[in-house]
Design a protein around this motif. Structure first.
Motif, mmCIF file in Angstrom:
data_model
loop_
_atom_site.group_PDB
_atom_site.id
_atom_site.type_symbol
_atom_site.label_atom_id
_atom_site.label_comp_id
_atom_site.label_asym_id
_atom_site.label_seq_id
_atom_site.Cartn_x
_atom_site.Cartn_y
_atom_site.Cartn_z
ATOM 1 N N ASP A 1 0.842 -1.197 0.000
ATOM 2 C CA ASP A 1 0.000 0.000 0.000
ATOM 3 C C ASP A 1 0.878 1.249 0.000
ATOM 4 O O ASP A 1 0.786 2.119 0.871
ATOM 5 C CB ASP A 1 -0.921 -0.016 1.223
ATOM 6 C CG ASP A 1 -1.958 1.100 1.188
ATOM 7 O OD1 ASP A 1 -2.308 1.547 0.079
ATOM 8 O OD2 ASP A 1 -2.404 1.532 2.273
ATOM 9 N N THR A 2 1.767 1.338 -1.001
ATOM 10 C CA THR A 2 2.635 2.502 -1.153
ATOM 11 C C THR A 2 2.278 3.230 -2.448
ATOM 12 O O THR A 2 1.647 2.661 -3.345
ATOM 13 C CB THR A 2 4.114 2.083 -1.222
ATOM 14 O OG1 THR A 2 4.309 1.247 -2.384
ATOM 15 C CG2 THR A 2 4.510 1.289 0.023
ATOM 16 N N GLN A 3 2.679 4.478 -2.538
ATOM 17 C CA GLN A 3 2.386 5.242 -3.752
ATOM 18 C C GLN A 3 2.997 4.585 -4.983
ATOM 19 O O GLN A 3 2.363 4.503 -6.038
ATOM 20 C CB GLN A 3 2.883 6.683 -3.616
ATOM 21 C CG GLN A 3 2.032 7.552 -2.708
ATOM 22 C CD GLN A 3 2.465 9.010 -2.754
ATOM 23 O OE1 GLN A 3 3.645 9.322 -2.986
ATOM 24 N NE2 GLN A 3 1.531 9.910 -2.538
ATOM 25 N N LEU A 4 4.239 4.109 -4.835
ATOM 26 C CA LEU A 4 4.919 3.484 -5.960
ATOM 27 C C LEU A 4 4.181 2.223 -6.395
ATOM 28 O O LEU A 4 3.909 2.031 -7.593
ATOM 29 C CB LEU A 4 6.356 3.136 -5.569
ATOM 30 C CG LEU A 4 7.177 2.337 -6.594
ATOM 31 C CD1 LEU A 4 7.303 3.109 -7.904
ATOM 32 C CD2 LEU A 4 8.554 2.002 -6.016
ATOM 33 N N ALA A 5 3.858 1.357 -5.457
ATOM 34 C CA ALA A 5 3.203 0.100 -5.802
ATOM 35 C C ALA A 5 1.809 0.337 -6.381
ATOM 36 O O ALA A 5 1.396 -0.335 -7.332
ATOM 37 C CB ALA A 5 3.124 -0.808 -4.575
ATOM 38 N N ALA B 1 20.509 0.730 -10.978
ATOM 39 C CA ALA B 1 19.817 1.493 -9.946
ATOM 40 C C ALA B 1 19.772 0.725 -8.630
ATOM 41 O O ALA B 1 19.953 1.302 -7.550
ATOM 42 C CB ALA B 1 18.402 1.832 -10.416
ATOM 43 N N ALA B 2 19.547 -0.582 -8.715
ATOM 44 C CA ALA B 2 19.503 -1.387 -7.492
ATOM 45 C C ALA B 2 20.866 -1.461 -6.830
ATOM 46 O O ALA B 2 20.986 -1.405 -5.597
ATOM 47 C CB ALA B 2 18.985 -2.786 -7.817
ATOM 48 N N ARG B 3 21.917 -1.576 -7.632
ATOM 49 C CA ARG B 3 23.268 -1.711 -7.072
ATOM 50 C C ARG B 3 23.651 -0.491 -6.242
ATOM 51 O O ARG B 3 24.349 -0.615 -5.223
ATOM 52 C CB ARG B 3 24.279 -1.930 -8.191
ATOM 53 C CG ARG B 3 25.609 -2.482 -7.716
ATOM 54 C CD ARG B 3 26.581 -2.689 -8.877
ATOM 55 N NE ARG B 3 26.164 -3.732 -9.784
ATOM 56 C CZ ARG B 3 26.398 -5.035 -9.594
ATOM 57 N NH1 ARG B 3 27.024 -5.421 -8.500
ATOM 58 N NH2 ARG B 3 26.011 -5.926 -10.485
ATOM 59 N N VAL B 4 23.193 0.681 -6.656
ATOM 60 C CA VAL B 4 23.496 1.903 -5.907
ATOM 61 C C VAL B 4 22.948 1.817 -4.487
ATOM 62 O O VAL B 4 23.559 2.306 -3.530
ATOM 63 C CB VAL B 4 22.908 3.130 -6.641
ATOM 64 C CG1 VAL B 4 22.990 4.375 -5.771
ATOM 65 C CG2 VAL B 4 23.632 3.353 -7.958
ATOM 66 N N ARG B 5 21.798 1.172 -4.334
ATOM 67 C CA ARG B 5 21.139 1.102 -3.029
ATOM 68 C C ARG B 5 21.555 -0.117 -2.205
ATOM 69 O O ARG B 5 21.269 -0.171 -1.009
ATOM 70 C CB ARG B 5 19.618 1.074 -3.220
ATOM 71 C CG ARG B 5 19.059 2.317 -3.885
ATOM 72 C CD ARG B 5 17.550 2.185 -4.075
ATOM 73 N NE ARG B 5 16.853 1.967 -2.802
ATOM 74 C CZ ARG B 5 15.581 1.599 -2.704
ATOM 75 N NH1 ARG B 5 14.876 1.374 -3.811
ATOM 76 N NH2 ARG B 5 15.013 1.431 -1.515
ATOM 77 N N LEU B 6 22.180 -1.097 -2.824
ATOM 78 C CA LEU B 6 22.492 -2.349 -2.140
ATOM 79 C C LEU B 6 23.938 -2.352 -1.679
ATOM 80 O O LEU B 6 24.849 -2.739 -2.414
ATOM 81 C CB LEU B 6 22.218 -3.535 -3.070
ATOM 82 C CG LEU B 6 20.741 -3.855 -3.297
ATOM 83 C CD1 LEU B 6 20.578 -4.879 -4.409
ATOM 84 C CD2 LEU B 6 20.094 -4.365 -2.012
ATOM 85 N N LYS C 1 9.976 1.254 -10.608
ATOM 86 C CA LYS C 1 10.391 2.576 -11.091
ATOM 87 C C LYS C 1 10.820 2.517 -12.555
ATOM 88 O O LYS C 1 10.453 3.384 -13.363
ATOM 89 C CB LYS C 1 11.544 3.111 -10.238
ATOM 90 C CG LYS C 1 11.176 3.460 -8.811
ATOM 91 C CD LYS C 1 12.421 3.893 -8.052
ATOM 92 C CE LYS C 1 12.147 4.112 -6.579
ATOM 93 N NZ LYS C 1 13.391 4.468 -5.847
ATOM 94 N N GLU C 2 11.608 1.501 -12.882
ATOM 95 C CA GLU C 2 12.142 1.408 -14.243
ATOM 96 C C GLU C 2 11.035 1.187 -15.267
ATOM 97 O O GLU C 2 11.030 1.803 -16.334
ATOM 98 C CB GLU C 2 13.169 0.280 -14.308
ATOM 99 C CG GLU C 2 13.963 0.228 -15.604
ATOM 100 C CD GLU C 2 14.779 1.487 -15.841
ATOM 101 O OE1 GLU C 2 14.910 1.861 -17.020
ATOM 102 O OE2 GLU C 2 15.264 2.081 -14.866
ATOM 103 N N LEU C 3 10.093 0.291 -14.967
ATOM 104 C CA LEU C 3 9.009 0.052 -15.920
ATOM 105 C C LEU C 3 8.069 1.245 -16.008
ATOM 106 O O LEU C 3 7.571 1.570 -17.096
ATOM 107 C CB LEU C 3 8.226 -1.206 -15.537
ATOM 108 C CG LEU C 3 8.892 -2.548 -15.843
ATOM 109 C CD1 LEU C 3 7.934 -3.696 -15.537
ATOM 110 C CD2 LEU C 3 9.348 -2.641 -17.297
ATOM 111 N N LEU C 4 7.803 1.908 -14.887
ATOM 112 C CA LEU C 4 6.928 3.085 -14.926
ATOM 113 C C LEU C 4 7.558 4.221 -15.710
ATOM 114 O O LEU C 4 6.849 5.037 -16.317
ATOM 115 C CB LEU C 4 6.609 3.550 -13.506
ATOM 116 C CG LEU C 4 5.580 2.725 -12.743
ATOM 117 C CD1 LEU C 4 5.543 3.135 -11.278
ATOM 118 C CD2 LEU C 4 4.194 2.874 -13.377
#
Length: 356
Positions: free
Chosen positions: A176-180, A279-284, A341-344
């Motif tokens: 229940d998030t804005q992104l999802a 993008a994921a690697r930056v956060r992981l 994010k990437e698909l949107l």
């Protein structure tokens, strides 16, 4: 267990695969009921494999703990392992990997379907007649063009770490998030978390009840489990206003790795994989993973079939057998968020980009 020879304070167990040839993934679980407070010695012999999974112990509380390394002795280059166990006072379970069985999937699916207002449907039956269920999410606002994403898991029964990634991944997509919510308002989502319910129920290393590796049946489609998912894909392909945008297939292996198309392969949408993983690697921080590019081959895998038929990015999401369970959960959330994010962010019509 294929055989158990009980002696005083000592047990000899043999673990055989369901059939051969097979990729060696010796998966087992058994309950120990102590009769004395003396240590118990259990010798496990693998008939056609070497030791793969470090044994885990549960006292029946749903919590799994690794058996101490000094109580696990490998012999014959891993074809035999001796466990020396403290009995305790109550029955306990020893398993190669944690147990996540059909009943747990059913509970989880019903719960998340209710929370996220999803449709849960039976899309087919296994060889032994178990239901193969899928979760469906569709935008509330009708669109002329329908964009689909597909997530599948547990083709191979012992590959628990892939399942441990898939469940929080889906929970993030259905959150229940804005992104999802924005993602679900644009994309139709299909998730099949348990494709091989018979293999899971029967403790198989790799195959379904017909002795077939389901991830080598995406082409011949000889098995009811793969045919169930294919029928759903057929519905997408038959609709001129629909397009499959992405497919993830969750698995486990000896490291964290994504098997993907190559940089030269043209996917629709383009450049998704490299941008998403970057993008994921930056956060992981501290979660190591590899991108393993694979040319389209003759193997009848889900990845090859989906990319070959739809041109969509089709990835095998592999998680290491020994990867820390909290790290699996944390990374899955980030991979799901960056995927959305990437698909949107993709511009334009998927049908137009496909030249249809």
């Amino acid at each position: 267990m294929s055989d158990c020879n009980a002696r005083t304070k000592k047990f000899k167990i043999r673990i055989d695969p369901e059939n051969k040839p097979i990729n060696p993934s010796p998966w087992y679980a058994f309950r120990v009921t102590p009769k004395t407070q003396d240590e118990i010695e259990i010798v496990i012999k693998y008939s056609d494999a070497r030791h793969r999974y470090r044994p885990k112990r549960s006292e029946g509380d749903g919590v799994w703990r690794l058996v101490d390394e000094d109580r696990v002795k490998l012999r014959r280059k891993g074809k035999s392992v001796t466990l020396t166990l403290e009995p305790g006072t109550a029955p306990f379970i020893i398993a190669a990997q944690e147990m996540l069985i059909g009943e747990a999937y059913e509970t989880w699916e019903k719960d998340i379907a209710a929370r996220a207002r999803l449709t849960r449907e039976t899309i087919g039956s296994s060889v032994e007649g178990r239901e193969i269920t899928a979760l469906f999410s569709a935008p509330q606002t009708a669109r002329d063009e329908k964009e689909y994403v597909l997530f599948i898991g547990r083709q191979h029964p012992p590959e628990l770490t892939g399942a441990f990634a898939m469940l929080p991944f889906l929970e993030t997509v259905f959150a229940d998030t804005q992104l999802a919510k924005a993602f679900r308002e644009r994309f139709h989502i299909i998730a099949v978390p348990l494709m091989n319910p018979d293999g899971v129920a029967n403790g198989h290393w790799r195959h379904n009840m017909n002795g077939v590796d389901l991830n080598r049946d995406w082409g011949p489609f000889t098995q009811p489990e793969t045919r169930a998912v294919k029928a759903t894909l057929d519905d997408i392909a038959a609709d001129a206003n629909s397009a499959l945008r992405l497919m993830f297939d969750f698995h486990a292996t000896n490291r964290n790795v994504f098997y993907t198309q190559t940089q030269e392969d043209v996917t629709r949408p383009p450049n998704f994989t490299q941008d998403w993983l970057a993008a994921a690697r930056v956060r992981l921080d501290g979660y190591d993973f590899e991108r393993a590019e694979r040319h389209q081959s003759d193997l009848d895998t889900s990845k090859n079939y989906v990319f070959g038929r739809f041109g969509a990015p089709a990835l095998t999401y592999e998680v290491g057998d020994k990867t820390d369970r909290q790290a699996i959960h944390h990374s899955a959330v980030i991979f799901a968020e960056e995927m959305m994010k990437e698909l949107l962010a993709g511009a334009g019509s998927p049908l137009a980009s496909a030249g249809e």
